[in-house]
Design an enzyme around this catalytic site. Structure first.
Site, PDB file in Angstrom:
ATOM      1  N   LEU A 245       0.859  -1.179   0.000  1.00 14.57           N
ATOM      2  CA  LEU A 245       0.000   0.000   0.000  1.00 14.57           C
ATOM      3  C   LEU A 245       0.896   1.229   0.000  1.00 14.57           C
ATOM      4  O   LEU A 245       2.109   1.132   0.179  1.00 14.57           O
ATOM      5  CB  LEU A 245      -0.900  -0.012   1.238  1.00 14.57           C
ATOM      6  CG  LEU A 245      -1.859  -1.204   1.349  1.00 14.57           C
ATOM      7  CD1 LEU A 245      -2.578  -1.180   2.692  1.00 14.57           C
ATOM      8  CD2 LEU A 245      -2.863  -1.205   0.208  1.00 14.57           C
ATOM      9  N   SER A 246       0.306   2.398  -0.181  1.00 15.94           N
ATOM     10  CA  SER A 246       1.153   3.596  -0.191  1.00 15.94           C
ATOM     11  C   SER A 246       1.873   3.765   1.136  1.00 15.94           C
ATOM     12  O   SER A 246       3.028   4.203   1.174  1.00 15.94           O
ATOM     13  CB  SER A 246       0.319   4.840  -0.512  1.00 15.94           C
ATOM     14  OG  SER A 246      -0.738   4.998   0.404  1.00 15.94           O
ATOM     15  N   GLU A 247       1.208   3.402   2.253  1.00 13.20           N
ATOM     16  CA  GLU A 247       1.871   3.402   3.568  1.00 13.20           C
ATOM     17  C   GLU A 247       1.312   2.293   4.451  1.00 13.20           C
ATOM     18  O   GLU A 247       0.150   1.899   4.312  1.00 13.20           O
ATOM     19  CB  GLU A 247       1.705   4.743   4.294  1.00 13.20           C
ATOM     20  CG  GLU A 247       2.516   5.886   3.746  1.00 13.20           C
ATOM     21  CD  GLU A 247       1.718   6.764   2.799  1.00 13.20           C
ATOM     22  OE1 GLU A 247       2.333   7.608   2.110  1.00 13.20           O
ATOM     23  OE2 GLU A 247       0.482   6.585   2.754  1.00 13.20           O
ATOM     24  N   THR A 248       2.153   1.819   5.366  1.00 10.80           N
ATOM     25  CA  THR A 248       1.778   0.896   6.427  1.00 10.80           C
ATOM     26  C   THR A 248       2.326   1.470   7.722  1.00 10.80           C
ATOM     27  O   THR A 248       3.465   1.966   7.755  1.00 10.80           O
ATOM     28  CB  THR A 248       2.366  -0.504   6.181  1.00 10.80           C
ATOM     29  OG1 THR A 248       1.840  -1.026   4.954  1.00 10.80           O
ATOM     30  CG2 THR A 248       2.026  -1.462   7.308  1.00 10.80           C
TER      31      THR A 248
ATOM     32  N   HIS B  56      -2.870  10.572   5.743  1.00 15.42           N
ATOM     33  CA  HIS B  56      -3.875   9.514   5.900  1.00 15.42           C
ATOM     34  C   HIS B  56      -3.409   8.421   6.856  1.00 15.42           C
ATOM     35  O   HIS B  56      -4.229   7.858   7.597  1.00 15.42           O
ATOM     36  CB  HIS B  56      -4.337   8.996   4.527  1.00 15.42           C
ATOM     37  CG  HIS B  56      -3.729   7.730   4.040  1.00 15.42           C
ATOM     38  ND1 HIS B  56      -2.530   7.688   3.359  1.00 15.42           N
ATOM     39  CD2 HIS B  56      -4.159   6.441   4.106  1.00 15.42           C
ATOM     40  CE1 HIS B  56      -2.256   6.440   3.028  1.00 15.42           C
ATOM     41  NE2 HIS B  56      -3.227   5.667   3.461  1.00 15.42           N
TER      42      HIS B  56
END
Length: 306
Positions: free
Chosen positions: A45-48, A77
């Protein structure tokens, strides 16, 4: 072998399967930096995010943010989605956190402390910045940056500038939302696109709606660790940087920031082209503090054995 619980949530979501996805590991104690980076790549994902006990006594949890290829000091987010998870963990008296009280959570990041509050399913963060907006000219011309997106210099409303309210990004004001919608990255011109402080190419294109200057249409592009360009559906940190841009420049119609009467709130639409529509709110209060908000929807829970 150890079990690590995680949740998948969508942030800035107006429906269950819209918004910007995020994976949150509820208790990351025992994970190394290398393992967290590998897990971020695994989920892709874009971030974790990874939740730890707070290091600062005034925070409810310490949070580390990883993109698939690098660690980040702050991101919007992930802050809102993680605050939702930390709050629910506190209510259940589980996990590494303590002291959070439902609608108010303070998270500690590498960029500093970020207070977050909720009203129902909507969560709002205060950008980790103070003092005058951090705005600086980019080492690229308006003509060069417009060409990167297949636009003409006349379609831009100002010069590309670096703005930093927790993470630095390149902001590009555009005259009309239709031009933002039409933007397409030209791979053959990527060499002219300047690098951020974490050696990433970013661009936040935004335009105020002509008939309603409190409505903004935005798109955010960034290069991945592999060098390809991706588009983010909903970018809270860039939305906060838009707040700093407004404090520095004002709004369309030659209305300077000093002439504006705060508090003011803008509605930002993003993610249309990605199929993941996002709705963000940007608020600047009477003290010229910047707030970014949106709905958080929990999608799934799971356990990873490592």
């Amino acid at each position: 072998m150890k079990n690590y619980g995680f949740r998948l949530v969508n942030v800035f979501a107006e429906t269950t399967l819209s918004g910007n996805p995020l994976c949150v590991f509820e208790d990351a104690r025992g994970l190394s930096t290398e393992q967290m980076q590998a897990l971020a790549l695994q989920f892709n994902l874009s971030e974790t995010t990874f939740v730890f006990p707070a290091r600062d006594g005034s925070a409810d949890a310490f949070v580390r943010i990883f993109a698939p290829g690098y660690e980040m000091r702050f991101a919007g987010h992930p802050t809102l989605g993680t605050a939702y998870v930390v709050s629910s963990l506190s209510e259940a008296a589980t996990g590494p956190i303590g002291g959070a009280h439902g609608s108010k959570v303070t998270l500690e990041f590498l960029a500093g402390l970020v207070p977050v509050r909720s009203e129902g399913a909507r969560w709002t963060l205060q950008a980790p910045t103070s003092g005058a907006p951090k705005v600086s000219m980019a080492s690229v011309t308006r003509e060069q940056m417009a060409a990167n997106f297949g636009l003409s210099a006349e379609e831009l409303a100002g010069e590309p500038e670096w703005v930093d309210t927790g993470t630095d990004q390149l902001l590009i004001p555009v005259k009309h939302p239709d031009s933002v919608r039409a933007a397409k990255v030209r791979g053959d011109l990527l060499d002219t696109w300047p690098l951020s402080s974490i050696h990433r190419k970013t661009a936040y294109l935004f335009a105020f709606e002509p008939n309603d200057p409190l409505q903004v249409f935005a798109r955010y592009f960034f290069t991945t660790s592999g060098g390809t360009v991706s588009e983010d559906p909903g970018t809270g940190s860039a939305c906060a940087n838009l707040g700093a841009w407004i404090l520095h420049h004002g709004v369309p119609g030659n209305v300077s920031s000093s002439s504006l009467t705060f508090p003011m709130q803008w509605a930002i639409s993003q993610g249309e082209q990605t199929g993941r529509a996002c709705k963000l709110t940007l608020t600047i209060n009477s003290d010229r503090q910047i707030f970014v908000g949106g709905r958080v929807v929990e999608l799934a829970r799971g356990v990873l054995v490592l």
